[in-house]
Enzyme design. Structure first.
Site, PDB file in Angstrom:
ATOM      1  N   SER A  66     -10.384  -0.352   6.886  1.00  0.00           N
ATOM      2  CA  SER A  66      -9.788  -0.291   5.551  1.00  0.00           C
ATOM      3  C   SER A  66      -9.090  -1.549   5.057  1.00  0.00           C
ATOM      4  CB  SER A  66      -8.799   0.868   5.480  1.00  0.00           C
ATOM      5  OG  SER A  66      -9.506   2.064   5.337  1.00  0.00           O
ATOM      6  N   LYS A  88       0.855  -1.195   0.000  1.00  0.00           N
ATOM      7  CA  LYS A  88       0.000   0.000   0.000  1.00  0.00           C
ATOM      8  C   LYS A  88       0.890   1.244   0.000  1.00  0.00           C
ATOM      9  CE  LYS A  88      -4.026   1.894   2.524  1.00  0.00           C
ATOM     10  NZ  LYS A  88      -4.915   1.758   3.694  1.00  0.00           N
ATOM     11  N   SER A 135      -9.964   1.938   2.613  1.00  0.00           N
ATOM     12  CA  SER A 135      -9.023   2.644   1.782  1.00  0.00           C
ATOM     13  C   SER A 135      -7.984   1.746   1.111  1.00  0.00           C
ATOM     14  CB  SER A 135      -8.290   3.681   2.642  1.00  0.00           C
ATOM     15  OG  SER A 135      -7.492   3.044   3.621  1.00  0.00           O
TER      16      SER A 135
HETATM   17  N1  GLN Z   1     -13.354   4.392   5.826  1.00  0.00           N
HETATM   18  C1  GLN Z   1     -12.861   4.828   7.091  1.00  0.00           C
HETATM   19  C2  GLN Z   1     -12.443   6.284   7.001  1.00  0.00           C
HETATM   20  O1  GLN Z   1     -12.630   6.850   5.979  1.00  0.00           O
HETATM   21  C3  GLN Z   1     -11.744   3.958   7.555  1.00  0.00           C
HETATM   22  C4  GLN Z   1     -10.478   4.224   6.857  1.00  0.00           C
HETATM   23  C5  GLN Z   1      -9.362   3.364   7.309  1.00  0.00           C
HETATM   24  O2  GLN Z   1      -9.548   2.349   7.964  1.00  0.00           O
HETATM   25  N2  GLN Z   1      -8.168   3.782   6.962  1.00  0.00           N
HETATM   26  O3  GLN Z   1     -11.953   6.856   7.914  1.00  0.00           O
END
Ligand code: GLN
Length: 494
Positions: free
Chosen positions: A181, A77, A157
């Protein structure tokens, strides 16, 4: 069988038996990556590094020294800092940034011989649930609904990681999970993803979003692979004061397949208005599978669950606004072009206005608001107290004899890219309704592909475990995986 169809465990065993080489595995995956531009999963290609690492891995295997991940091609990532390689966290503000250092996790993986194919697309600074906030553009889910050729989100994400593993572009990928995410994109793409206990893996060199919630983890095509991968990236790191000084168990050896006598909790709060019936049915099927495998099912209550999402969306932006203060055009990446007469304040303002996308700006504004002198007690301090109650809900059920908790991973399957464009941002935040509790409590959670909806899209269930018991958790997950027998994969259209 093609080399890209192997699991990590199978590839490792073939390498050990001398039946394939790290270089052959790497070339096969580089070719797959090359042919998958339409998915927009890989955003920085490191083929030369990959070949070099593969040759070194082969040399090591010849000498009889082969850690589990040696010669295994993976994707990373873009949130991880990798020495000399673009590491932008999906943001324009880090354009041109090439770290001089290696994150502890990638360093550990490289030391164990893993091969990096490239960096993977993601939501900007890991903020998002659909991979539509990235400066590199959307990632496309390799899965399609029925006969439709509409592009779906892979989730976010870690959407690039999920798409890459699901499309067989790499054997496994690194993701990170602050509120879901790893688990949500895993569920949207029919793969496995585990968020370990907070402190299991070092956060050093991982671009920070919300430091008290962030945790990295592996995304793979089987639970066994998750166990192998997680072991290689775990462990104490003196450079991260929140990383735990605990021994790392051999997670793979803990996969006995025996869950008899395990007590599985089913929390009544993990339901949402308007949740498709298919998710409920899937959950019931998962309950039946674990019962058939000899586990005891117990209905439980986690009463503060309904406050988890609002609590998360106070704490995460608060920490993000502080973490992101360092991007000001001085030290890293992008700096705005200045006009005659502009001073340092204009430089900060213009750089941050250009460099951060709208979702990141929203989070910074919410974060600074909840931390401001007038509202600190009303929002931030209140949220911290509720967080303690959410954590206590879990401690109470574990103290009552629950070994793991089974819930849906997401309230829906993958949706179309663009579908939420005009929706209230809260609609998007609802994707994490079943996963944020786990981050707030610092627990391990794993998403396992368990079924398909009527359009053929994958759906996953989540198992939540006790702190530091990832091994026991993955053992239950493997039993679910076996019974669910999820073998479907996306049909190649890219
Ligand atoms: N979708 C969640 C957010 O936007 C979690 C993101 C994540 O786990 N990095 O904060």
């Amino acid at each position: 069988m093609s080399l890209t169809d192997l699991t990590i465990a199978e590839a490792r065993d073939l390498l050990r038996a001398g039946e394939t080489t790290a270089l052959a595995l790497t070339e096969a995956h580089l070719e797959a990556v090359e042919g998958a531009g339409a998915l927009n999963a890989f955003v920085h290609h490191t083929s030369e590094i990959a070949r070099e690492q593969a040759r070194a891995a082969d040399e090591r295997i010849r000498r009889g020294d082969q850690p589990d991940m040696c010669g295994i091609p993976i994707g990373v990532k873009d949130l991880f800092c990798t020495r000399g390689v673009a590491s932008q966290a999906g943001s324009r503000i880090l354009e041109g940034f090439r770290p001089e250092y290696e994150s502890t996790i990638t360093d550990k993986l490289f030391r164990s011989g893993a091969v990096m194919l490239g960096k993977l697309n993601m939501d900007e600074f890991a903020m998002g649930s659909s991979n539509e906030t990235s400066t590199y553009g959307d990632v496309v889910n390799p899965w399609r609904a029925g006969n439709s050729d509409a592009n779906l989100t892979p989730g976010g994400s870690s959407g690039g990681s999920a798409a890459a593993v699901s499309a067989h572009l790499c054997l496994g990928a690194l993701g990170t999970d602050t509120g879901g995410s790893i688990r949500q994109p895993a569920a949207f793409t029919g793969i496995t993803g585990i968020k370990p206990t907070y402190g299991r893996c070092s956060r050093w060199g991982v671009v920070a979003f919300a430091s008290s919630l962030d945790q990295a983890g592996p995304m793979t095509r089987s639970v066994r692979d998750a166990a192998i991968f997680l072991k290689a990236m775990s462990g104490h790191d003196p450079k991260d004061s929140t990383s735990a000084d605990l021994p790392v168990p051999d997670f793979e050896a803990m996969l006995t397949g025996d869950v008899r006598g395990q007590v599985i909790g089913i929390p009544k709060e993990y339901r949402m208005d308007g949740m498709p019936e298919e998710i409920d049915t899937l959950w019931q099927q998962g309950i039946d599978m674990l019962r058939d495998a000899g586990a005891e099912i117990r209905h439980i209550s986690l009463p503060h669950t309904k406050y988890a999402l609002p609590t998360y969306y106070v704490i995460a932006p608060a920490e993000a606004s502080s973490n992101l203060a360092r991007y000001d055009g001085v030290r890293f990446g992008h700096r705005a072009k200045l006009s005659q007469g502009d001073g340092i304040t204009e430089m900060y303002e213009k750089t941050r206005a250009e460099g951060f996308g709208p979702e990141v700006q929203r989070r910074v504004m919410v974060g600074t608001y909840v931390l401001s002198a007038g509202f600190y007690d009303a929002y931030y301090n209140r949220a911290r107290k509720v967080r303690t109650l959410i954590k206590k809900d879990f401690e109470d059920v574990f103290a009552d004899g629950i070994d793991a908790i089974l819930t849906p991973a997401t309230p829906s399957s993958a949706f179309e890219l663009g579908a939420m464009q005009d929706a209230d941002p809260i609609q998007m935040y609802l994707n994490d309704v079943f996963t944020v509790t786990v981050n707030l409590a610092g627990l391990p959670g794993i998403a396992v592909p368990t079924g398909q909806d009527r359009r053929g899209l994958p759906m996953g269930l989540q198992l939540i475990g006790k702190p530091w018991e990832e091994g026991a958790l993955m053992n239950v997950a493997q039993s679910l995986e076996e019974r669910a027998g999820f073998v479907a994969r996306p049909e190649k259209w890219w």
